[in-house]
Design a protein around this motif. Structure first.
Motif, PDB file in Angstrom:
ATOM      1  N   VAL A  22       4.571  -0.683  57.186  1.00  0.00           N
ATOM      2  CA  VAL A  22       4.165   0.306  58.187  1.00  0.00           C
ATOM      3  C   VAL A  22       3.358  -0.350  59.308  1.00  0.00           C
ATOM      4  O   VAL A  22       3.520  -0.008  60.484  1.00  0.00           O
ATOM      5  N   ILE A  23       2.518  -1.306  58.965  1.00  0.00           N
ATOM      6  CA  ILE A  23       1.721  -2.011  59.982  1.00  0.00           C
ATOM      7  C   ILE A  23       2.638  -2.760  60.946  1.00  0.00           C
ATOM      8  O   ILE A  23       2.420  -2.756  62.162  1.00  0.00           O
ATOM      9  N   VAL A  24       3.691  -3.378  60.430  1.00  0.00           N
ATOM     10  CA  VAL A  24       4.683  -4.042  61.302  1.00  0.00           C
ATOM     11  C   VAL A  24       5.358  -3.007  62.201  1.00  0.00           C
ATOM     12  O   VAL A  24       5.532  -3.224  63.403  1.00  0.00           O
ATOM     13  N   GLU A  25       5.732  -1.861  61.626  1.00  0.00           N
ATOM     14  CA  GLU A  25       6.371  -0.802  62.424  1.00  0.00           C
ATOM     15  C   GLU A  25       5.443  -0.286  63.522  1.00  0.00           C
ATOM     16  O   GLU A  25       5.875   0.004  64.625  1.00  0.00           O
ATOM     17  N   MET A  26       4.156  -0.181  63.207  1.00  0.00           N
ATOM     18  CA  MET A  26       3.192   0.359  64.172  1.00  0.00           C
ATOM     19  C   MET A  26       2.799  -0.647  65.248  1.00  0.00           C
ATOM     20  O   MET A  26       2.661  -0.291  66.404  1.00  0.00           O
ATOM     21  N   PHE A  27       2.586  -1.921  64.841  1.00  0.00           N
ATOM     22  CA  PHE A  27       1.982  -2.900  65.730  1.00  0.00           C
ATOM     23  C   PHE A  27       2.888  -4.065  66.110  1.00  0.00           C
ATOM     24  O   PHE A  27       2.532  -4.875  66.960  1.00  0.00           O
ATOM     25  N   GLY A  28       4.042  -4.176  65.462  1.00  0.00           N
ATOM     26  CA  GLY A  28       4.986  -5.232  65.791  1.00  0.00           C
ATOM     27  C   GLY A  28       4.894  -6.408  64.836  1.00  0.00           C
ATOM     28  O   GLY A  28       3.998  -6.504  64.012  1.00  0.00           O
ATOM     29  N   ILE A  29       5.848  -7.314  64.990  1.00  0.00           N
ATOM     30  CA  ILE A  29       5.922  -8.507  64.150  1.00  0.00           C
ATOM     31  C   ILE A  29       5.092  -9.605  64.792  1.00  0.00           C
ATOM     32  O   ILE A  29       5.239  -9.891  65.985  1.00  0.00           O
ATOM     33  N   PHE A  30       4.244 -10.220  64.001  1.00  0.00           N
ATOM     34  CA  PHE A  30       3.397 -11.305  64.506  1.00  0.00           C
ATOM     35  C   PHE A  30       4.275 -12.471  64.923  1.00  0.00           C
ATOM     36  O   PHE A  30       5.197 -12.853  64.223  1.00  0.00           O
ATOM     37  N   GLY A  31       3.965 -13.038  66.083  1.00  0.00           N
ATOM     38  CA  GLY A  31       4.661 -14.212  66.554  1.00  0.00           C
ATOM     39  C   GLY A  31       5.962 -13.951  67.269  1.00  0.00           C
ATOM     40  O   GLY A  31       6.672 -14.872  67.636  1.00  0.00           O
ATOM     41  N   SER A  32       6.302 -12.675  67.500  1.00  0.00           N
ATOM     42  CA  SER A  32       7.567 -12.403  68.195  1.00  0.00           C
ATOM     43  C   SER A  32       7.354 -12.112  69.655  1.00  0.00           C
ATOM     44  O   SER A  32       6.285 -11.988  70.149  1.00  0.00           O
ATOM     45  N   GLU A  85      -2.562 -10.836  52.589  1.00  0.00           N
ATOM     46  CA  GLU A  85      -2.917 -11.307  53.924  1.00  0.00           C
ATOM     47  C   GLU A  85      -1.784 -10.934  54.872  1.00  0.00           C
ATOM     48  O   GLU A  85      -0.610 -11.079  54.526  1.00  0.00           O
ATOM     49  N   GLN A  86      -2.142 -10.453  56.054  1.00  0.00           N
ATOM     50  CA  GLN A  86      -1.143 -10.088  57.051  1.00  0.00           C
ATOM     51  C   GLN A  86      -1.672 -10.418  58.438  1.00  0.00           C
ATOM     52  O   GLN A  86      -2.821 -10.104  58.755  1.00  0.00           O
ATOM     53  N   ASN A  87      -0.827 -11.057  59.244  1.00  0.00           N
ATOM     54  CA  ASN A  87      -1.158 -11.318  60.639  1.00  0.00           C
ATOM     55  C   ASN A  87      -0.578 -10.193  61.485  1.00  0.00           C
ATOM     56  O   ASN A  87       0.595  -9.830  61.317  1.00  0.00           O
ATOM     57  N   ILE A  88      -1.407  -9.677  62.374  1.00  0.00           N
ATOM     58  CA  ILE A  88      -1.026  -8.511  63.178  1.00  0.00           C
ATOM     59  C   ILE A  88      -1.206  -8.872  64.652  1.00  0.00           C
ATOM     60  O   ILE A  88      -2.268  -9.370  65.036  1.00  0.00           O
ATOM     61  N   PRO A  89      -0.195  -8.596  65.495  1.00  0.00           N
ATOM     62  CA  PRO A  89      -0.263  -9.013  66.898  1.00  0.00           C
ATOM     63  C   PRO A  89      -1.025  -8.034  67.794  1.00  0.00           C
ATOM     64  O   PRO A  89      -0.493  -7.520  68.780  1.00  0.00           O
TER      65      PRO A  89
END
Length: 157
Positions: free
Chosen positions: A147-157, A9-13
């Motif tokens: 990679v998803i964090v690198e592409m779309f950012g950190i959720f909640g930041s 599970e991953q939250n994406i911003p």
């Protein structure tokens, strides 16, 4: 045949529409797959075409130990902006059933992957899963998360 389960599970911003458009395009799979897998979509289709039930997608991959393989999956179920399922029709697994779920949450999208898979060759396949395959599948999904964090950012930041 023993089946194995992986849930991630991953939250994406990002907005749900953007998440759906990105993850439901087979052309984006190579962007979130480790380079050493040499993942290439070989299906001859329009890169902007929308996914549909019955869609066949073919790939060339190098999943383990430098062994090159052909892989074919079928999109078996879709509910736009909620989920889609891909199932292996030909490839390295005895069975592959991968559900991709998307849920709008405050600040973005919660993406859940539910993967059921099995390795061929009975007890030898079970041993191979314990020694190699399970770690490789987990590594692929951990790479995707990074990679998803690198592409779309950190959720909640």
């Amino acid at each position: 045949m023993k089946t194995h389960l992986l849930i991630r599970e991953q939250n994406i911003p990002i907005p749900l529409e953007q998440a759906w458009d990105f993850f439901s395009s087979p052309m984006n799979l190579a962007k979130i797959t480790p380079a050493e897998m040499n993942f290439k979509v070989t299906s001859p289709f329009d890169p902007v075409a929308k996914m549909y039930e019955g869609m066949i997608i073919t790939y060339k991959i190098t999943p383990l130990l430098g062994i090159k393989m052909n892989w074919m999956t079928e999109i078996t179920h879709i509910k736009a902006h909620e989920y889609f399922v891909d199932e292996q029709r030909f490839g390295p697994y005895a069975m592959w059933h991968h559900e991709h779920h998307f849920k709008e949450i405050k600040g973005g999208v919660q993406m859940t992957d539910i993967l059921n898979y099995a390795i061929p060759y009975g007890p030898i396949g079970t041993l191979a899963n314990s020694l190699l395959v399970k770690k490789q599948v987990e590594k692929i999904f951990s790479y995707r998360e990074k990679v998803i964090v690198e592409m779309f950012g950190i959720f909640g930041s």
